[in-house]
Structure formats: structure tokens, C-alpha cells
Design a protein around this motif. Sequence first.
Motif, short mmCIF file in Angstrom:
data_model
loop_
_atom_site.label_atom_id
_atom_site.label_comp_id
_atom_site.label_asym_id
_atom_site.label_seq_id
_atom_site.Cartn_x
_atom_site.Cartn_y
_atom_site.Cartn_z
N SER A 351 13.55 47.48 4.77
CA SER A 351 13.24 48.93 4.75
C SER A 351 14.11 49.84 2.96
O SER A 351 13.12 50.24 2.82
CB SER A 351 14.24 49.28 5.72
OG SER A 351 15.71 48.86 5.79
N TYR A 352 14.48 49.38 2.95
CA TYR A 352 15.73 49.57 1.49
C TYR A 352 14.85 49.89 0.75
O TYR A 352 14.29 50.80 -0.08
CB TYR A 352 17.04 49.08 1.14
CG TYR A 352 17.79 49.96 0.28
CD1 TYR A 352 18.01 51.46 0.65
CD2 TYR A 352 18.11 49.74 -0.63
CE1 TYR A 352 18.70 51.84 0.10
CE2 TYR A 352 18.45 51.06 -1.55
CZ TYR A 352 19.16 51.37 -1.08
OH TYR A 352 19.41 52.18 -2.28
N ARG A 353 14.23 48.67 0.51
CA ARG A 353 12.87 48.25 -0.62
C ARG A 353 11.83 49.37 -0.16
O ARG A 353 11.34 49.91 -1.23
CB ARG A 353 12.81 46.43 -1.08
CG ARG A 353 14.03 45.50 -0.96
CD ARG A 353 13.01 44.65 -1.06
NE ARG A 353 12.08 44.29 -1.99
CZ ARG A 353 12.22 43.70 -3.27
NH1 ARG A 353 13.15 43.87 -4.54
NH2 ARG A 353 10.71 43.66 -4.51
N LEU A 354 11.64 49.39 0.62
CA LEU A 354 10.64 50.24 0.94
C LEU A 354 10.84 51.51 0.37
O LEU A 354 9.93 52.53 0.27
CB LEU A 354 10.26 50.67 2.76
CG LEU A 354 9.08 51.39 3.39
CD1 LEU A 354 7.21 50.37 1.84
CD2 LEU A 354 8.81 51.22 4.34
N SER A 355 11.88 52.13 0.97
CA SER A 355 12.72 53.56 0.58
C SER A 355 11.93 53.54 -1.58
O SER A 355 12.35 54.81 -1.63
CB SER A 355 13.96 54.25 0.96
OG SER A 355 14.65 53.28 0.70
N LEU A 356 13.13 52.61 -1.56
CA LEU A 356 13.14 52.76 -3.25
C LEU A 356 11.77 52.51 -3.85
O LEU A 356 11.49 53.23 -4.86
CB LEU A 356 13.32 51.15 -3.52
CG LEU A 356 15.52 50.80 -3.59
CD1 LEU A 356 15.54 49.90 -3.50
CD2 LEU A 356 15.87 52.22 -4.01
N LEU A 357 10.17 51.82 -3.39
CA LEU A 357 9.47 51.47 -3.83
C LEU A 357 8.54 52.90 -3.52
O LEU A 357 7.92 53.26 -4.44
CB LEU A 357 8.75 50.30 -2.96
CG LEU A 357 8.77 49.16 -3.50
CD1 LEU A 357 8.22 47.76 -2.27
CD2 LEU A 357 8.11 48.95 -5.20
N GLU A 358 8.79 53.34 -2.38
CA GLU A 358 8.46 54.96 -2.76
C GLU A 358 8.73 56.18 -3.46
O GLU A 358 7.76 56.88 -3.72
CB GLU A 358 9.21 55.84 -0.62
CG GLU A 358 7.41 54.80 0.33
CD GLU A 358 8.26 55.12 1.80
OE1 GLU A 358 8.71 56.06 2.15
OE2 GLU A 358 7.41 55.22 2.25
N GLU A 359 10.00 56.26 -3.08
CA GLU A 359 10.67 56.66 -4.33
C GLU A 359 9.90 56.45 -5.81
O GLU A 359 9.53 57.25 -6.94
CB GLU A 359 12.31 56.63 -4.48
CG GLU A 359 12.50 57.85 -5.09
CD GLU A 359 14.30 57.63 -4.88
OE1 GLU A 359 14.72 58.98 -5.95
OE2 GLU A 359 14.94 57.92 -4.35
N LEU A 360 10.03 55.36 -5.89
CA LEU A 360 9.46 54.84 -7.01
C LEU A 360 7.99 55.25 -7.82
O LEU A 360 7.46 55.70 -9.16
CB LEU A 360 9.83 53.34 -7.08
CG LEU A 360 9.29 52.66 -9.15
CD1 LEU A 360 10.61 53.79 -9.53
CD2 LEU A 360 9.12 50.95 -8.68
N VAL A 361 6.94 54.57 -6.58
CA VAL A 361 5.49 56.25 -6.73
C VAL A 361 5.95 57.50 -7.19
O VAL A 361 4.83 58.12 -7.77
CB VAL A 361 4.77 55.42 -5.29
CG1 VAL A 361 3.82 56.16 -5.58
CG2 VAL A 361 4.72 53.82 -5.16
N GLU A 362 6.95 58.17 -6.29
CA GLU A 362 6.84 59.35 -6.59
C GLU A 362 7.39 60.42 -8.08
O GLU A 362 7.05 60.42 -8.73
CB GLU A 362 8.08 59.85 -5.52
CG GLU A 362 8.75 61.36 -6.11
CD GLU A 362 9.52 61.76 -5.00
OE1 GLU A 362 10.42 62.41 -5.53
OE2 GLU A 362 9.87 60.94 -3.91
N VAL A 363 8.54 58.98 -8.71
CA VAL A 363 8.44 59.02 -9.64
C VAL A 363 8.04 58.74 -10.61
O VAL A 363 7.29 59.34 -11.91
CB VAL A 363 10.17 58.46 -10.05
CG1 VAL A 363 10.44 57.64 -11.57
CG2 VAL A 363 11.45 58.68 -9.54
N GLN A 364 7.19 57.45 -10.95
CA GLN A 364 5.73 57.42 -11.01
C GLN A 364 4.44 58.66 -11.33
O GLN A 364 4.31 59.11 -12.32
CB GLN A 364 4.84 56.18 -11.22
CG GLN A 364 5.71 55.01 -11.14
CD GLN A 364 5.47 54.46 -12.42
OE1 GLN A 364 6.06 55.27 -13.75
NE2 GLN A 364 5.47 52.84 -12.83
#
Length: 612
Positions: A351-364
Motif C-alpha cells: 500500500s505504501y509503495r502504491l502511494s509512492l508510485l501514485e505520487e511519482l506519477v504526479e511528479v513526473q
Amino acid sequence: MTLLEFIHGLVRDVEGAPSEPFWVAAKAVQSAFVERDVKEAERVLSEMPKPSGDVEQFALGLLQLRAATTSRDVSLAQQRCKELETLDIYREPLARAAADHRIGIVLKMRGCIDEAITRLLGARSIFDTEGRQLESALCVTEVAAILLTRGDVAGATSAYISVIDVIDREARVSQRAAVKANLASALQRSGNFIEAERLYLESLTVSPFLKPGPERATLLQNIAVIAKLDGRYDVAEERYREALRCIEDKGLYGQKARLKNGLADLALRCDDVELAKRLVEEIREIDEIHLSHVVRTEVASISARVAALDGDVQQAKNIVDKARTLSREAGLLDERHELLTDTLLYVREPSYRLSLLEELVEVQSERLKAVPSSVSSIIELRTRYEHEKAAREIERQQELTRVIMDTQTRMLEEIGRDLHDSVGQDLTVLQMMVERLAPYAGNEVDTQYEKTVETLKQVSERVYGSIRRLSHLLSGVGITGPGLQHALEDLGRDAMLANRSCHVETLVVGDLHTISDNVARTLLRLFQTLMQNILRHAKATKCTLQLIVRPDAIVASVEDNGIGYDLLSVERGLGTRELFARAELIGGSARIDSALGHGTFVEITVPMEARS
């Protein structure tokens, strides 16, 4: 001390010591600046004798402005700029250039980039005209620094390289080192690590980077980063620790935190978790109020990794979450991106990795949106830079052409007067002698004598008329109104005498009295230059000289039916460049139309508002 001597000494080591108390103090201030001792410079400035003249007042103002910019006091620097601009001496070109160089730096500090570039390139143009190569080069280095901070690494590198020879040849040792360090930074950002490291190491051997301090520490940190990325961990550690020793007795908490954070990262690369933990603890002892958002985010990334490797993943997540909020609020896209990607390397909770990935997509996504804006900003800045550079070069070339034209005009006037005074006088004497011979003619027996006297008389009168006309033509006498028409007709006749196979037609329409003497003389010189080119190169059999005065403009043109040339393949020669420069000097423009085998047409247009 003169203004020129003061400006010369601002950027050079000058032998000999001044004797006047004011200039002794001024030199002490400059020496303090060279040694980067701002406090000493400010102390001497506060005790300087009162200036007694325009040059001394200007010198004091310029030194005070430099002190304000060196201490980063933008408000005081702005005040000093205004004071300099109100001085009468500011109207003198060299004084304005020296002041605008410093004013450009203040504008850069304030973020007024366009104005800064305009001032710096304006100063550079004046320095170029005055033959001050080093001062001109230093203006370019300031523009290069602007380009680098705005992301135009290629433009900055090119600008630095364009002046490095002048810097090497004329600048103080400290100036050379500073410029090479900046060039190294540009090369490092472009990925040329080998050359960047070489320049950094070269700069470390001289002032202001020779002695311990923040300047030396910054260069050592950059070398450490290059060595770390290259896998030379021993070299990297040595450089990091030397950099820390350079600033251990000073505040500089942010710089210390970045250096220790770099060492901690290096320790993790070498699997020395215990050393990394100790370094992170040392960084935590620094009050966050002394650290920028960038440094705090960078430190959080390493601290979280150390906590995770030490088995406390929850602590690592807490550190990361705090840094995510901080970097998001501060708009730090690159630092935030690095934080998220680093965290994904060691966090396994889905779940934490998913939140990191979602934010990473947002940053990208945000970074991608920022790319066009960033590229547009770089292009706009580079365009502005090139435009200003071209505009200043045009101004310099116009001034140079104006000086050349004035010199040519004076020279031609002198030649014209000499022809009239010397050769004209000799011809007058010859005519008088012929007149004296006339009474002896008339003898029916000696008809050959009479013919000879008559021939001498005709020849002397014709030569005298030609010399008088040529002297007037060279000196510019009568080159206005109807005089310009006569001059063009004479030019056509002389051309046909020089080349009997070429017929020249002259057409003049309109009121020539509305044309000023200066414009008339310039137009005549243009016609002469074009006619000379036709006789030398065109192999023409027909040529038309045309001058039309319209209500809105003067249109001068020369057309021939010669061999022509390919405009795209033939580079502009000196004559062509002079043609355009002369036209621009009188507010006009020039146009050339030519093709192989189809002759050449040249047109000069001078708008009505410029013709007087």
C-alpha cells in the motif's frame, strides 16, 4: 588619477602605488575585494577621505556598489545604482560601461534577467569600442552565469569558452580561477566530468580557492561528487572531508549539512551503515532553521535510507512522509522525484509503495508540464541574449563606419583642396604663360606655332575645368540639390570614359533641395562605390543610375546588365558590408537582387523622416 586609469586598475594588477590619500584608500579597498575580505573593504570604505572631483566621486560610488553586491545587500545595492546614475560623469561612455557592468549584476540578483542582459551587453559594447578586451570579457562571464542559472548549459558553456583566452591573457589570477570554476560547473552539468574536474583542480591551486573557506569547500564538494559517480570512493571521501575542514570554524550550517549528507551517501555506497548513522546524527544536531528546503529534503532521503537499513522501516516512512510534504509545498520537483525513487528501493509494503508510485506519477506529470515552459524560457532567454548581442554589434559597427566615413570625408576634402590649391595653381600659371605666348602668334608664316599655342590653351582650360570639378567632387562642395545631379552626371561620363563599351544612363527625378548635405554626400559615395564595382567586375554594356525623391522617401538605385552573381553562394565582402552600413547610418536600408547571367540591381531607400 584619471577615469581610464581607475577603470583599468579595477580588474588588473597595476604596478606602483598612488600618492594621493583617496587613491591609496581606493587601492586598499580593491585589494580587499581581490582577497574576498568584504569586512576589510567595508572598513576602509567607511574611513576613506572625502572625494574632491568627479572621478573620485564616481570611484567611491562604484566601490560602494561592489561592497553592497558582494555582501548580498540588494536594497543597498539598488540605492548605490541610483546614486551612480545621477552623476554627471555617468554620461561618459567608459564610466557608464563600468557602472552598467555592476548594475547588471544587481539586476541579476533581483531576478530582472532581461534588464540585466541589456545592461551587461551594453557595457560590453562600449568596452569593445574602447578596446577594453578584459572588461568586455568579464561582462560576458556575467551573462554566462545568467544562462547557467536559467538552465541554458550549452549557451553558458559557449559564452565562457568564447572569452577564456582573453581571461587567461589579461585577468588577475583570482579572476581566471573564478571564471574557470564557473566553466567547470557548466561542464559538470553537461556531463563532461573529466574536463570539469581538471578545471576544478586547476582553480584550487590559486586564490581565492587556495585558502580554506566556503569557496574552496564548494569546489572540493563538486570534485567529490564527480569522483563518487565515477566509483573513486577514496578520492570522494578525501575531498568531502577536506571541504568540511575548510569551513569547520565558520557557521555555514547549510553547506556543512550538504557535505556530511554527501559523506553519508558515500558511506552507504560502501556498505558502511554505522558511519552513515553517525553522520546523520551529526546533521540532526543542526537546527533546521539554518537549512533550506532543498537541503532538508536531500538530508531526509539519506536519513530515511539509514533508518531502513538499521531495521526501523516505520521511522524511515515517517521521515519520508515529512519530506514529501515539505518538498511538495516548496515546489521541489527534482528533489521530490529523487526522494520517491530512493524510497521505492527499500520499502516493500504494497500500500505504501502504491502511494509512492501514485505520487511519482504526479511528479513526473508535473515535470513533463514544466519541460515546455522551461525550454520556452531557455529559448526566450537565449533569443534575448543573441538579439541584444546583435543589436550591440550593429551599434558598434555603425559607430565604426561613422568614424571611417568621417575620416574618409576629411581626407577627400583635403585631397580636393590640395588639387585645387596646388595643381589648380600650376594650371593657372600655365594658362597665363599661354596667354603671353598669344601675341607672338598670328604670323602667317608660322601657322604651326599658332596652332600649338591654341592647342595648349584648350588643353590647359580643359584640364583646369576637370581638376576644379574633381576637387569639388572630392571635397563635397555642391553635393546637394542640383549639385548632386551634376555630380551623378559627371560620374556617368567618367565611367564611360573609363570603359567605352559600357553606356551609362543617369535619371534624376524630384526636388533634390530637400536632401541634407550629409545624406547627399553619402548617396554620392554609394553611387561611386557601386559604379566602381560595375567597372571592375560586372562586364556590363549598360548601366542606369537612378535617383528619385518621393514624398515618403528617397530611392537611389543602380542597375547593370552584367554577369551578375549568386546571392546565396557568394559571401558578403567588405564593399557589400560597407554599402549596408552606410545606408543604415543615414536611416535607410539597402537591397541587392542578382543572378548569374542576369545582371545586378541595387536599391537604397531613405525614409522621408531620415532624409534631412
